[in-house]
Design a protein around this motif. Structure first.
Motif, PDB file in Angstrom:
ATOM      1  N   LEU A 191      87.099  77.777  50.678  1.00  0.00           N
ATOM      2  CA  LEU A 191      86.095  76.717  50.791  1.00  0.00           C
ATOM      3  C   LEU A 191      84.730  77.292  51.123  1.00  0.00           C
ATOM      4  CD1 LEU A 191      86.442  73.246  52.299  1.00  0.00           C
ATOM      5  CD2 LEU A 191      84.770  74.752  53.379  1.00  0.00           C
ATOM      6  N   THR A 192      83.705  76.692  50.540  1.00  0.00           N
ATOM      7  CA  THR A 192      82.327  77.023  50.936  1.00  0.00           C
ATOM      8  C   THR A 192      81.670  75.796  51.547  1.00  0.00           C
ATOM      9  OG1 THR A 192      81.417  76.466  48.751  1.00  0.00           O
ATOM     10  CG2 THR A 192      82.018  78.764  49.156  1.00  0.00           C
ATOM     11  N   ASN A 193      80.829  76.031  52.531  1.00  0.00           N
ATOM     12  CA  ASN A 193      79.987  74.962  53.072  1.00  0.00           C
ATOM     13  C   ASN A 193      78.585  75.525  53.255  1.00  0.00           C
ATOM     14  OD1 ASN A 193      81.084  76.434  55.528  1.00  0.00           O
ATOM     15  ND2 ASN A 193      79.662  75.042  56.537  1.00  0.00           N
TER      16      ASN A 193
ATOM     17  N   TYR B 249      77.022  78.178  60.902  1.00  0.00           N
ATOM     18  CA  TYR B 249      78.374  77.849  60.468  1.00  0.00           C
ATOM     19  C   TYR B 249      78.493  77.731  58.950  1.00  0.00           C
ATOM     20  CZ  TYR B 249      75.908  73.424  61.222  1.00  0.00           C
ATOM     21  OH  TYR B 249      74.960  72.426  61.248  1.00  0.00           O
ATOM     22  N   HIS B 250      77.410  77.972  58.225  1.00  0.00           N
ATOM     23  CA  HIS B 250      77.477  78.028  56.771  1.00  0.00           C
ATOM     24  C   HIS B 250      78.208  79.293  56.329  1.00  0.00           C
ATOM     25  CE1 HIS B 250      73.957  75.200  55.440  1.00  0.00           C
ATOM     26  NE2 HIS B 250      75.009  74.552  55.902  1.00  0.00           N
ATOM     27  N   GLY B 251      79.001  79.172  55.271  1.00  0.00           N
ATOM     28  CA  GLY B 251      79.641  80.376  54.773  1.00  0.00           C
ATOM     29  C   GLY B 251      80.861  80.101  53.915  1.00  0.00           C
ATOM     30  N   VAL B 252      81.732  81.108  53.865  1.00  0.00           N
ATOM     31  CA  VAL B 252      82.942  81.079  53.042  1.00  0.00           C
ATOM     32  C   VAL B 252      84.144  81.175  53.967  1.00  0.00           C
ATOM     33  CG1 VAL B 252      84.134  82.143  51.085  1.00  0.00           C
ATOM     34  CG2 VAL B 252      81.646  82.325  51.264  1.00  0.00           C
ATOM     35  N   ARG B 253      85.144  80.318  53.742  1.00  0.00           N
ATOM     36  CA  ARG B 253      86.303  80.248  54.624  1.00  0.00           C
ATOM     37  C   ARG B 253      87.606  80.273  53.828  1.00  0.00           C
ATOM     38  NH1 ARG B 253      82.316  77.519  57.503  1.00  0.00           N
ATOM     39  NH2 ARG B 253      82.465  77.734  59.773  1.00  0.00           N
ATOM     40  N   ILE B 254      88.619  80.841  54.458  1.00  0.00           N
ATOM     41  CA  ILE B 254      89.984  80.765  53.935  1.00  0.00           C
ATOM     42  C   ILE B 254      90.830  80.024  54.959  1.00  0.00           C
ATOM     43  CG2 ILE B 254      92.071  82.055  53.325  1.00  0.00           C
ATOM     44  CD1 ILE B 254      90.277  84.297  52.324  1.00  0.00           C
ATOM     45  N   TYR B 255      91.538  79.009  54.489  1.00  0.00           N
ATOM     46  CA  TYR B 255      92.489  78.259  55.306  1.00  0.00           C
ATOM     47  C   TYR B 255      93.888  78.517  54.755  1.00  0.00           C
ATOM     48  CZ  TYR B 255      88.391  75.715  57.002  1.00  0.00           C
ATOM     49  OH  TYR B 255      87.177  75.379  57.558  1.00  0.00           O
TER      50      TYR B 255
ATOM     51  N   PRO C 194      80.018  84.578  57.179  1.00  0.00           N
ATOM     52  CA  PRO C 194      78.771  83.809  57.268  1.00  0.00           C
ATOM     53  C   PRO C 194      77.899  84.022  56.029  1.00  0.00           C
ATOM     54  CG  PRO C 194      79.173  85.082  59.282  1.00  0.00           C
ATOM     55  CD  PRO C 194      80.113  85.595  58.238  1.00  0.00           C
ATOM     56  N   LEU C 195      77.411  82.926  55.463  1.00  0.00           N
ATOM     57  CA  LEU C 195      76.513  83.004  54.311  1.00  0.00           C
ATOM     58  C   LEU C 195      75.657  81.744  54.300  1.00  0.00           C
ATOM     59  CD1 LEU C 195      75.673  84.583  51.750  1.00  0.00           C
ATOM     60  CD2 LEU C 195      77.416  83.270  50.497  1.00  0.00           C
ATOM     61  N   TYR C 196      74.387  81.906  54.727  1.00  0.00           N
ATOM     62  CA  TYR C 196      73.492  80.754  54.759  1.00  0.00           C
ATOM     63  C   TYR C 196      73.445  80.084  53.382  1.00  0.00           C
ATOM     64  CZ  TYR C 196      71.536  82.360  59.244  1.00  0.00           C
ATOM     65  OH  TYR C 196      71.356  82.728  60.564  1.00  0.00           O
TER      66      TYR C 196
END
Length: 516
Positions: free
Chosen positions: A370-372, A385-391, A406-408
């Motif tokens: 997921l990206t936010n 808290y912007h960035g790329v996540r793995i759940y 983290p990735l703005y």
């Protein structure tokens, strides 16, 4: 209490359960003292904010953003007059009329002014003076050894506005949508093979077997509640009898086809993003009169159709943004019915904007990438808290965050085995914020095992604002390549890049995989 005095009658006084007892009196209840405490700012925020979205903690934004942007917008939705309202950017007349009919902004306050001021004081008084910094992380190395970069410009458009990238492996064509009334098709050498005039920005396309491509257009690219979107068959010749032409869609951004009710006919899931209103819905047999709404909320962003619980019925995974941000699974209960399980949820400032289902730990269960980073509207600031996540999936469709990069302003991430070593790597792009190093708007994350990723970047990424991305074997050599699509909303955004020495603004950045 028992008291003795010489030469005096013994007097006994006892306090039990709020009563006073003594020899000469009947029990008399003591009058209780009631202490009623008025709710404080946090309590009021919990009460009112959660009517429309998950409760946002004050440290998600800085004081100025709360005070000048977010709280005035919330106040308007609670019927609180906003100072300097004439300075707000108002929508066009057609949208103003829709907003009026929907009663988005109440004519009378829904909250006492004193309570509203407590909420304002709570957020402004508690929020940090500046946006919180990112936690320490591994910065990308300035070399992208696996890929060779090249730029592509299409036509004579001086401002890139790429809204769609989608590859058709059968025809070996890459389709590019442009928010300047155009759709292009490039061949395997990235030469222009065909073009179409399109009335509004293309946002998605698919390639059904033995039928023309089906193209989705948004209607209004800027925030709008006008229903001008369209899903249509794309052809320059006579369309077949079963051609698709579905109109009046609520600002749609993505669609997915599949047989959802197992009747042997293809159905379509449409993510109607909308603005103040929208919906996530599917059409039985692509027929508009057979509509089934899963969520009647704005922000429907993306869906995938797959059998998650392995009952041989297609389920739906959906990403919702805007207010009630999160990911939900709609389990197929048969006969066109679905049961929702929300597996992830976030406050509205998170800006979730893309996800993919992929098995990162090879346990046979799909995880969520997921990206936010959606950062366009009320709070265009850096968010730690912007960035790329793995759940990771526990095998029962419960998901736990196990990795974060983290990735703005992150806008999209895809999981592929780019280096052909048997595990999933990640390619990610950032669009919404200005970075100290604009070249880091693209990051390649090589999987080193055990969910550890090595980041790298390329200097060529400085030439654009990358909103779209596609990954496929464009040159048919057995490995996965990447194409990035650039979108500039204003000339001011181009000027900011020019301050970094950027003089050319191509529509595409081609990253050709050099793996042998």
């Amino acid at each position: 209490m028992v008291a003795f005095r010489a030469g005096a009658v013994v007097s006994v006084t006892v306090w039990i359960l709020g009563f006073t007892l003594n020899p000469d009196q009947k029990p008399v209840p003591e009058q209780p003292t009631l202490h009623i405490t008025a709710p404080d700012g946090r309590q009021l925020a919990m009460q009112y904010c959660q009517r429309c979205h998950l409760f946002p903690e004050p440290d998600l934004l800085d004081k100025t953003t709360w005070q000048n942007n977010v709280l005035p917008n919330m106040g308007r939705r609670l019927g609180i007059p906003v100072a300097n309202a004439d300075q707000l950017i108002e929508p066009e007349p057609a949208d103003q009329e829709i907003i009026k009919q929907l009663k988005i902004y109440p004519e009378k306050p829904l909250i006492p002014e004193a309570d509203w001021q407590k909420i304002v004081d709570y957020y402004v008084g508690t929020a940090p003076a500046e946006p919180l910094p990112q936690k320490p992380y591994t910065a990308p190395i300035e070399e992208l050894t696996l890929f060779k970069a090249a730029t592509v410009s299409i036509g004579d458009k001086s401002v890139p506005k790429t809204t769609l990238l989608k590859y058709d492996p059968v025809s070996s064509r890459l389709y590019i949508g442009d928010d300047q009334n155009a759709l292009y098709a490039l061949d395997s050498t990235f030469q222009l093979a065909d073009s179409w005039w399109i009335d509004t920005a293309p946002t998605d396309i698919d390639f059904p077997k033995n039928a023309p491509p089906r193209l989705l257009t948004i209607g209004k690219f800027n925030p709008s509640d006008q229903k001008l979107g369209r899903l249509m068959s794309l052809s320059k010749t006579k369309l077949p009898a079963n051609a698709v032409n579905i109109q009046n869609l609520p600002r749609p951004v993505q669609f997915t086809a599949g047989d959802l009710n197992l009747d042997g006919k293809e159905d379509v899931m449409i993510s109607g993003f909308g603005n103040n209103v929208g919906k996530l819905f599917w059409l039985d047999g692509f027929q508009p009169e057979k509509e089934h709404i899963l969520k009647e909320l704005p922000g429907a962003r993306k869906t995938e159709i797959l059998d998650l619980n392995r009952d041989k019925k297609p389920d739906i995974v959906a990403l919702m943004s805007q207010a009630w941000e999160g990911v939900s699974i709609f389990y197929n209960a048969g006969n066109g019915n679905f049961k929702e399980k929300q597996v992830l949820k976030f406050p509205p400032s998170y800006g979730v904007n893309y996800f993919e289902m992929a098995d990162f730990n090879k346990d046979g269960f799909k995880d969520i990438l997921l990206t936010n980073g959606d950062n366009w509207d009320l709070s265009p600031i850096r968010k730690n808290y912007h960035g790329v996540r793995i759940y990771l999936n526990d095998g029962k469709d419960n998901f736990k965050e196990t990795w974060f990069y983290p990735l703005y302003g992150a806008s999209k991430a895809v999981a592929r085995d780019f280096d052909n070593d048997g595990d999933l790597d990640i390619a990610a792009v950032s669009f919404y914020t200005d970075l100290d190093n604009p070249a880091h708007a693209f990051v390649y994350l090589s999987n080193e095992g055990n969910l550890k990723f090595k980041p790298s970047a390329t200097p060529e990424a400085i030439n654009g604002k990358w909103m779209t991305m596609e990954a496929a074997d464009f040159d048919k050599d057995g490995d996965v390549d990447i194409v990035l699509g650039s979108y500039f909303q204003t000339l001011g955004e181009m000027t900011k890049l020019m301050s970094h020495g950027v003089l050319t603004f191509p529509q595409l950045l081609i990253l050709t995989n050099q793996k042998k």
